[in-house]
Scaffold this active site. Structure first.
Site, PDB file in Angstrom:
ATOM      1  CE  LYS A 281       0.455   7.976  -1.047  1.00  0.00           C
ATOM      2  NZ  LYS A 281      -0.326   6.730  -1.064  1.00  0.00           N
TER       3      LYS A 281
ATOM      4  CG  MET B  60      -2.070  -1.087   1.039  1.00  0.00           C
ATOM      5  SD  MET B  60      -3.188  -0.724  -0.349  1.00  0.00           S
ATOM      6  CE  MET B  60      -4.510  -1.890  -0.038  1.00  0.00           C
ATOM      7  CB  SER B  61       0.548   4.571   1.553  1.00  0.00           C
ATOM      8  OG  SER B  61      -0.642   4.875   0.854  1.00  0.00           O
ATOM      9  CB  VAL B  62       5.144   0.989   2.603  1.00  0.00           C
ATOM     10  CG1 VAL B  62       6.653   0.813   2.637  1.00  0.00           C
ATOM     11  CG2 VAL B  62       4.586   0.924   4.026  1.00  0.00           C
TER      12      VAL B  62
END
Length: 390
Positions: free
Chosen positions: A113, A109-111
């Site tokens: 980013k 998921m947003s890791v």
């Protein structure tokens, strides 16, 4: 039940706790996400981030953290799929839930980013990108969008001000539209054809640099910029500039939209051990085996965090009073200097500069990030960091 891909229409027994197989519109929700977050490549198009030749495997062990009371049950209770603590280039402790192996990949998921931030940092270090320059210097296609009057640094720090709703539960939100465009949910009539078109459609909501606004689209703008500067697909750049230089044991993967644009804001899957290498790179000042992968100055800037005043009033500051965001990484602003990357279902890289340790936790929590889950994880990581001091 409609809009199932063939990979999602298998036997119900494959999905523990679920009365029916997951659908494209339910795979991110509990209990389906327990299976789906570890099998994204079976139903969302992905491309590979390649590695160096693999090294050996290890075993599950928590003995080095025996001072953390009830650690095993706390990990299980927090929907942990994989857990690794590393420091000094060595794995200190590991945990994998039944059915999940050390070489299994898990959606970040947003890791994802934060990995995008590292990738862009290598281009900044090489002089190919100036973070103080306008985004449109590199992406003139965005001149009429929310990104027409902002700098690259605004995007890195998410201080752009975009008319964008990051409500994961609202089917009419922009973040859900991105899911649909990425192939993570059923498409709607009227959705932009691809991520490029979606990013061009976004409009400004105010003056940049005044407030922090968590916006997944910002990361995809950075990925597009990376493609524009290098002339390569995003996954190829991550492979060459990050994954291979870290000496990762296994390939990672990333989901792609119908035209092959990588879902940089949330689509990477990799092993917990390889993710720990990302954290160790940050704590080593950007160097690995004598090679400077990213500059020490960029690492220092990131670990110093951003301006906590720009995030005043946000829920994250109920857990971390001085939380801020810098270069696609979160800073707690606490006395230990903990900095972290996080995904909405409990995926973490937690950096503890005080002990030179990295905590990786890959989870499938039933709800997107809430203050309760932020508190649970913050308490868990604090106890582990204290245990590592001795």
């Amino acid at each position: 039940m409609t809009n199932l891909t063939p990979a999602l229409s298998g036997r119900v027994e494959r999905y523990p706790g679920a009365p029916t197989p997951p659908m494209l519109d339910t795979w991110q929700d509990a209990p389906h996400n327990r299976w789906a977050l570890a099998h994204v490549s079976e139903f969302v198009p992905t491309t590979t981030i390649r590695r160096e030749p693999p090294a050996g495997a290890g075993v599950t062990r928590l003995d080095a953290l025996s001072r953390v009371e009830g650690l095993a049950w706390r990990l299980a209770d927090a929907y942990t799929d994989a857990f690794v603590v590393a420091g000094g280039g060595e794995v200190i402790a590991e945990y994998y839930r039944p059915g999940f192996a050390p070489d299994d990949r898990h959606l970040l998921m947003s890791v994802s980013k934060s990995i995008c931030g590292l990738t862009l940092a290598t281009l900044i270090d090489d002089g190919a990108v100036d973070p103080h320059e306008p985004v449109v210097r590199y992406l003139p296609e965005l001149a009429d969008s929310a990104y027409g009057d902002v700098t690259v640094q605004h995007v890195l720090d998410m201080t752009v001000s975009v008319d964008y709703d990051e409500n994961y539960r609202d089917p009419d939100s922009e973040v859900r539209a991105q899911d649909r465009i990425a192939g993570w949910r059923t498409a709607r009539d009227g959705d932009p054809a691809d991520t490029y078109a979606f990013l061009r459609s976004l409009r400004s909501a105010g003056e940049p640099g005044q407030r922090f606004q968590y916006c997944s689209a910002d990361t995809d703008v950075l990925a597009w910029l990376i493609e524009a500067v290098t002339g390569q697909r995003y996954a190829e750049v991550v492979s060459e500039r990050v994954w291979q230089r870290l000496g990762c044991d296994d390939d990672a993967s990333i989901t792609v939209d119908p035209v092959g644009f990588a879902f940089a804001n949330g689509g990477i899957s990799c092993t917990a051990r390889d993710l720990a290498r990302v954290g160790e790179l940050m704590l080593s000042g950007g160097a690995r085996n004598g090679e400077q992968v990213i500059s020490s100055s960029w690492v220092r800037q990131t670990l110093s965090g951003g301006d906590a005043e720009l995030a005043r009033g946000l829920a994250i500051q109920q857990t971390h009073r001085n939380a801020s965001y810098r270069n696609q990484w979160w800073s707690t602003g606490n006395a230990r200097g903990n900095v972290y990357a996080v995904g909405i279902h409990g995926q973490y890289i937690w950096l503890d500069p005080s002990t030179g340790s990295v905590i990786v936790k890959l989870s499938s929590c039933p709800e997107p990030v809430t203050t309760e889950w932020n508190d649970i994880h913050a308490g868990l990581f604090a106890d582990i960091c204290v245990a590592l001091e001795n």
